[in-house]
Design a protein around this motif. Structure first.
Motif, short mmCIF file in Angstrom:
data_model
loop_
_atom_site.label_atom_id
_atom_site.label_comp_id
_atom_site.label_asym_id
_atom_site.label_seq_id
_atom_site.Cartn_x
_atom_site.Cartn_y
_atom_site.Cartn_z
N PHE A 194 50.58 40.18 41.11
CA PHE A 194 49.80 39.89 42.32
C PHE A 194 48.66 40.89 42.47
O PHE A 194 47.56 40.53 42.92
CB PHE A 194 50.69 39.94 43.55
N SER A 195 48.94 42.16 42.16
CA SER A 195 47.90 43.19 42.22
C SER A 195 47.02 43.16 40.98
O SER A 195 45.80 43.32 41.06
CB SER A 195 48.54 44.58 42.35
N ALA A 196 47.65 42.97 39.81
CA ALA A 196 46.90 43.06 38.55
C ALA A 196 45.77 42.04 38.47
O ALA A 196 44.70 42.34 37.94
CB ALA A 196 47.85 42.89 37.37
N ILE A 197 45.98 40.84 39.02
CA ILE A 197 44.94 39.82 38.90
C ILE A 197 43.74 40.12 39.79
O ILE A 197 42.70 39.47 39.66
CB ILE A 197 45.48 38.40 39.20
N ILE A 198 43.86 41.11 40.65
CA ILE A 198 42.72 41.58 41.45
C ILE A 198 42.21 42.91 40.89
O ILE A 198 41.01 43.08 40.64
CB ILE A 198 43.11 41.75 42.93
N ARG A 199 43.12 43.86 40.71
CA ARG A 199 42.75 45.22 40.31
C ARG A 199 42.07 45.27 38.94
O ARG A 199 41.00 45.90 38.78
CB ARG A 199 44.01 46.08 40.27
N GLU A 200 42.66 44.61 37.95
CA GLU A 200 42.12 44.72 36.58
C GLU A 200 40.75 44.05 36.45
O GLU A 200 39.82 44.65 35.90
CB GLU A 200 43.13 44.16 35.58
N PRO A 201 40.55 42.82 36.93
CA PRO A 201 39.21 42.24 36.86
C PRO A 201 38.15 43.06 37.58
O PRO A 201 37.00 43.16 37.11
CB PRO A 201 39.40 40.86 37.50
N LEU A 202 38.50 43.65 38.74
CA LEU A 202 37.54 44.48 39.45
C LEU A 202 37.15 45.72 38.64
O LEU A 202 36.06 46.27 38.80
CB LEU A 202 38.09 44.91 40.81
N ALA A 203 38.08 46.16 37.76
CA ALA A 203 37.80 47.33 36.91
C ALA A 203 37.17 46.93 35.58
O ALA A 203 36.98 47.78 34.71
CB ALA A 203 39.10 48.09 36.66
N GLY A 204 36.88 45.62 35.41
CA GLY A 204 36.25 45.16 34.17
C GLY A 204 37.21 44.89 33.05
O GLY A 204 36.80 44.76 31.88
N ARG A 205 38.51 44.79 33.36
CA ARG A 205 39.52 44.57 32.32
C ARG A 205 40.16 43.20 32.45
O ARG A 205 40.30 42.69 33.55
CB ARG A 205 40.62 45.65 32.41
N GLU A 206 40.57 42.64 31.32
CA GLU A 206 41.31 41.40 31.34
C GLU A 206 42.74 41.65 31.79
O GLU A 206 43.28 42.75 31.62
CB GLU A 206 41.30 40.73 29.96
N THR A 207 43.37 40.62 32.35
CA THR A 207 44.76 40.74 32.78
C THR A 207 45.45 39.40 32.58
O THR A 207 44.79 38.35 32.49
CB THR A 207 44.85 41.16 34.26
N LEU A 208 46.79 39.44 32.51
CA LEU A 208 47.57 38.24 32.26
C LEU A 208 48.20 37.74 33.56
O LEU A 208 48.71 38.53 34.35
CB LEU A 208 48.67 38.52 31.24
N LEU A 209 48.16 36.44 33.75
CA LEU A 209 48.80 35.79 34.89
C LEU A 209 50.07 35.10 34.39
O LEU A 209 49.98 34.10 33.68
CB LEU A 209 47.86 34.79 35.54
N PRO A 210 51.28 35.60 34.75
CA PRO A 210 52.51 35.07 34.17
C PRO A 210 53.10 33.88 34.91
O PRO A 210 54.14 33.35 34.49
CB PRO A 210 53.45 36.28 34.25
N VAL A 211 52.51 33.47 36.03
CA VAL A 211 53.06 32.37 36.83
C VAL A 211 51.96 31.35 37.12
O VAL A 211 50.79 31.60 36.89
CB VAL A 211 53.66 32.90 38.16
N ALA A 212 52.38 30.22 37.68
CA ALA A 212 51.41 29.18 38.04
C ALA A 212 50.60 29.59 39.26
O ALA A 212 51.07 30.36 40.11
CB ALA A 212 52.14 27.87 38.32
N GLU A 213 49.40 29.03 39.38
CA GLU A 213 48.54 29.34 40.52
C GLU A 213 49.09 28.78 41.83
O GLU A 213 48.63 29.15 42.91
CB GLU A 213 47.12 28.81 40.28
#
Length: 327
Positions: A194-213
């Motif tokens: 839940f945090s990674a999909i916001i924090r990592e893109p804001l830092a310019g990094r890719e991140t994985l989403l392990p659940v459905a939207e």
């Protein structure tokens, strides 16, 4: 006033210590001493004028809790513990950190038995609730957790309530929603995405989403969570009543709605850094959590959280990114 914070090297513990150090008081009482403890050395809050005692120790080890409470702190913020997926994957570790450490702390307080009655604020979790769920979960919904982490938190709630009923302490348990956006490196919480999909893109990094939207959950920022803790420390027993566990408010939204909030704040380029990668373990754990809560009691008691996920994204930028999105 003497304040003890367990888990003070963790994200919430650090932010709480920083806020206490900056404010220099809890309510109308000046803080003269902060005792900060964790299994790694906690940082010293900048600008705090009082005494700071740092203790690097495992709360579940013999004698540690007795040493921590020997100076009779007026307020104890008990945040120490391991997170959800870690507790699920390592049963022994989870019970030691989450249950044994809590019981050691409560036992140490009880053994003083000289009339000292500290305020103990415990960070519980909405994982104490178990399926099948109604559309909205109230404070009085049954506790049938479907994870070891939720079980450990529910057991600690009961221990805290019994010690409070007997007059050894004045307890309050806060059932926290997902704390989002968590700064720093990813942790082992099943809710970490839940945090990674916001924090990592804001830092310019890719991140994985392990659940459905379509996954639905309730969130509160670290800033709001620290506010919950501080507000809870000022609640009298008369105001709180015998039901000392309270479900905290937050923003209920789907993962897809989180992503759209990120898009509104940071644009399409940030959203493009989120990659879909289903994880059956995380999907199973998250499926056992409640999603939407009736936090009317908490709001009536004065607890305040954000009202939109856009606010949560902006708070992360303000508090952890110096107010700007990195290039």
């Amino acid at each position: 006033m003497h304040v003890l914070v367990t888990g003070a090297a963790g994200m919430i513990g650090r932010k709480l210590a920083e806020r206490l150090g900056r404010d220099g008081a809890l309510g109308d009482a000046a803080i003269t001493t902060l005792t900060l403890t964790d299994i790694v050395e906690p940082p010293v809050p900048a600008g705090f004028a009082g005494a700071v005692r740092r203790v690097t120790a495992d709360l579940a080890d013999p004698g540690v809790a007795e040493s921590l409470v020997s100076a009779r702190p007026e307020v104890v913020f008990h945040i120490a513990g391991v997170v959800s997926a870690d507790a699920e994957l390592n049963l022994k570790k989870g019970y030691r950190a989450n249950l044994d450490g809590t019981r050691a702390l409560l036992d140490a307080i009880r053994r003083v038995a000289d009339g000292w009655c500290p305020k103990v604020v415990f960070t519980s979790s909405c994982a104490v609730f178990g399926a099948p769920f109604p559309d909205v979960i109230g404070d009085d919904f049954h506790l049938t957790p479907l994870t070891s982490y939720g079980t450990q938190k529910a057991m600690c709630e009961l221990l805290l309530a019994d010690h409070s009923r007997r007059g050894f302490l004045d307890g309050v348990a806060l059932r926290l929603p997902a704390v989002c956006v968590r700064p720093g490196p990813p942790n082992k919480a099943a809710s970490g995405f839940f945090s990674a999909i916001i924090r990592e893109p804001l830092a310019g990094r890719e991140t994985l989403l392990p659940v459905a939207e379509t996954v639905l959950h309730t969130h509160a920022s670290p800033r709001a969570t620290v506010g919950f803790l501080i507000h809870a420390a000022g609640l009298s027993r008369d105001v709180l009543g015998p039901r000392i566990a309270v479900t905290m408010p937050g923003v209920c939204c789907t993962v897809g709605e989180q992503i759209e909030a990120l898009r509104r704040v940071a644009g399409d380029a940030a959203v493009a850094r989120i990659k879909r990668a289903p994880d059956p373990l995380v999907e199973r754990i998250v499926a056992g959590w409640p999603h939407r809560f009736d936090a009317a009691r908490a709001r009536a008691l004065g607890f305040v959280a954000e009202t939109t996920f856009d606010e949560i994204v902006r708070i992360h930028i303000e508090d952890d990114l110096d107010g700007r999105i990195p290039d």
